[in-house]
Design a protein around this motif. Structure first.
Motif, PDB file in Angstrom:
ATOM      1  N   ARG A 186       0.672  -1.079  -0.050  1.00 23.71           N
ATOM      2  CA  ARG A 186      -0.158   0.053   0.133  1.00 23.71           C
ATOM      3  C   ARG A 186       0.785   1.411   0.015  1.00 23.71           C
ATOM      4  O   ARG A 186       0.173   2.267  -0.091  1.00 23.71           O
ATOM      5  CB  ARG A 186      -0.784   0.149   1.257  1.00 23.71           C
ATOM      6  CG  ARG A 186      -1.975  -0.783   1.067  1.00 23.71           C
ATOM      7  CD  ARG A 186      -3.097  -0.780   2.068  1.00 23.71           C
ATOM      8  NE  ARG A 186      -4.235  -1.108   1.706  1.00 23.71           N
ATOM      9  CZ  ARG A 186      -4.871  -2.491   2.012  1.00 23.71           C
ATOM     10  NH1 ARG A 186      -3.773  -3.221   2.617  1.00 23.71           N
ATOM     11  NH2 ARG A 186      -5.906  -2.788   1.561  1.00 23.71           N
ATOM     12  N   GLU A 220      -5.575   0.959  -8.606  1.00 26.60           N
ATOM     13  CA  GLU A 220      -6.197   0.136  -7.760  1.00 26.60           C
ATOM     14  C   GLU A 220      -6.428   0.737  -6.345  1.00 26.60           C
ATOM     15  O   GLU A 220      -7.271   0.679  -5.824  1.00 26.60           O
ATOM     16  CB  GLU A 220      -4.909  -1.158  -7.355  1.00 26.60           C
ATOM     17  CG  GLU A 220      -5.515  -2.163  -6.463  1.00 26.60           C
ATOM     18  CD  GLU A 220      -4.599  -3.163  -6.294  1.00 26.60           C
ATOM     19  OE1 GLU A 220      -4.827  -3.715  -5.101  1.00 26.60           O
ATOM     20  OE2 GLU A 220      -3.779  -3.692  -7.060  1.00 26.60           O
ATOM     21  N   LYS A 221      -5.374   1.746  -6.067  1.00 24.94           N
ATOM     22  CA  LYS A 221      -5.479   2.404  -4.771  1.00 24.94           C
ATOM     23  C   LYS A 221      -6.659   3.453  -4.708  1.00 24.94           C
ATOM     24  O   LYS A 221      -7.454   3.440  -4.116  1.00 24.94           O
ATOM     25  CB  LYS A 221      -4.318   3.206  -4.424  1.00 24.94           C
ATOM     26  CG  LYS A 221      -4.149   3.733  -3.117  1.00 24.94           C
ATOM     27  CD  LYS A 221      -3.164   4.347  -2.631  1.00 24.94           C
ATOM     28  CE  LYS A 221      -2.944   4.704  -1.127  1.00 24.94           C
ATOM     29  NZ  LYS A 221      -1.690   5.162  -0.558  1.00 24.94           N
ATOM     30  N   GLU A 269      -9.952   1.392  -4.597  1.00 23.95           N
ATOM     31  CA  GLU A 269     -10.099   0.784  -3.256  1.00 23.95           C
ATOM     32  C   GLU A 269     -10.535   1.895  -2.371  1.00 23.95           C
ATOM     33  O   GLU A 269     -11.471   1.906  -1.474  1.00 23.95           O
ATOM     34  CB  GLU A 269      -8.577   0.390  -2.637  1.00 23.95           C
ATOM     35  CG  GLU A 269      -8.707   0.043  -1.272  1.00 23.95           C
ATOM     36  CD  GLU A 269      -7.243  -0.319  -0.626  1.00 23.95           C
ATOM     37  OE1 GLU A 269      -6.833   0.393   0.175  1.00 23.95           O
ATOM     38  OE2 GLU A 269      -6.759  -1.277  -1.154  1.00 23.95           O
ATOM     39  N   GLU A 297     -14.376   2.479  -3.172  1.00 23.73           N
ATOM     40  CA  GLU A 297     -15.201   1.400  -2.663  1.00 23.73           C
ATOM     41  C   GLU A 297     -15.040   1.627  -1.148  1.00 23.73           C
ATOM     42  O   GLU A 297     -16.348   1.714  -0.507  1.00 23.73           O
ATOM     43  CB  GLU A 297     -14.519   0.178  -2.798  1.00 23.73           C
ATOM     44  CG  GLU A 297     -14.958  -0.404  -3.972  1.00 23.73           C
ATOM     45  CD  GLU A 297     -14.668  -2.027  -4.133  1.00 23.73           C
ATOM     46  OE1 GLU A 297     -14.609  -2.685  -3.177  1.00 23.73           O
ATOM     47  OE2 GLU A 297     -14.190  -2.212  -5.246  1.00 23.73           O
TER      48      GLU A 297
END
Length: 166
Positions: free
Chosen positions: A48, A105-106, A109, A112
């Protein structure tokens, strides 16, 4: 006065905290910077690209401080007089995070997480604050958010219904 500001990345925490700090003449702590500088972490999560905060070390850092604003993703770990949870329509997250060099992707994320109220739910459930303000920043300028916060500090009930699942 102890004020903490939390929310998903892109909700306006840093911008709002900077304005509020100047208006109230309170010292401002950015938790991400503080965690690195004071080594208030357990480990570094390379997947991350972030430090994993040690909640005990974080609380200990603020233990004897009487007046401050602390803003960040985990600000709700810190006992405070007022916890401010900022929210934003998840569709705005990619636009707001565009300049941060986050991976797709981050960004997804975080989109969401906001859609499912991950930070807001955790903050409400684990808060050590005497009062909680819950504010939708989607259609507000940062100055308007700060004015609403000032009304909340003054005693007005500021807890807006936010549900991105409907």
């Amino acid at each position: 006065m102890k004020i903490t500001i939390t929310g998903t990345p892109g909700t306006g925490k840093t911008t709002v905290a900077n304005i509020l700090s100047k208006k109230l003449n309170l010292p401002l702590f950015n938790i991400s910077e503080l965690v690195k500088k004071e080594k208030l972490y357990i480990e570094f999560d390379s997947e991350r690209n972030a430090f994993v905060v040690d909640p005990e070390k974080l609380r200990e850092f603020f233990h004897n401080k009487k007046h401050f604003i602390a803003e960040g993703l985990v600000a709700h770990y810190i006992p405070s007089d007022i916890l401010i949870i900022l929210r934003v329509n998840p569709k705005k997250i990619p636009e707001r995070l565009a300049e941060r060099n986050y991976t797709e992707e981050k960004v997804r994320e975080n989109e969401e997480a906001e859609k499912f109220a991950v930070i807001a739910t955790e903050a409400i459930e684990k808060s050590k604050a005497k009062r909680i303000l819950h504010i939708d920043t989607t259609k507000r300028k940062p100055e308007d958010v700060v004015n609403l916060i000032l009304e909340g500090i003054g005693g007005k009930e500021v807890f807006e219904e936010v549900d991105w699942l409907e």
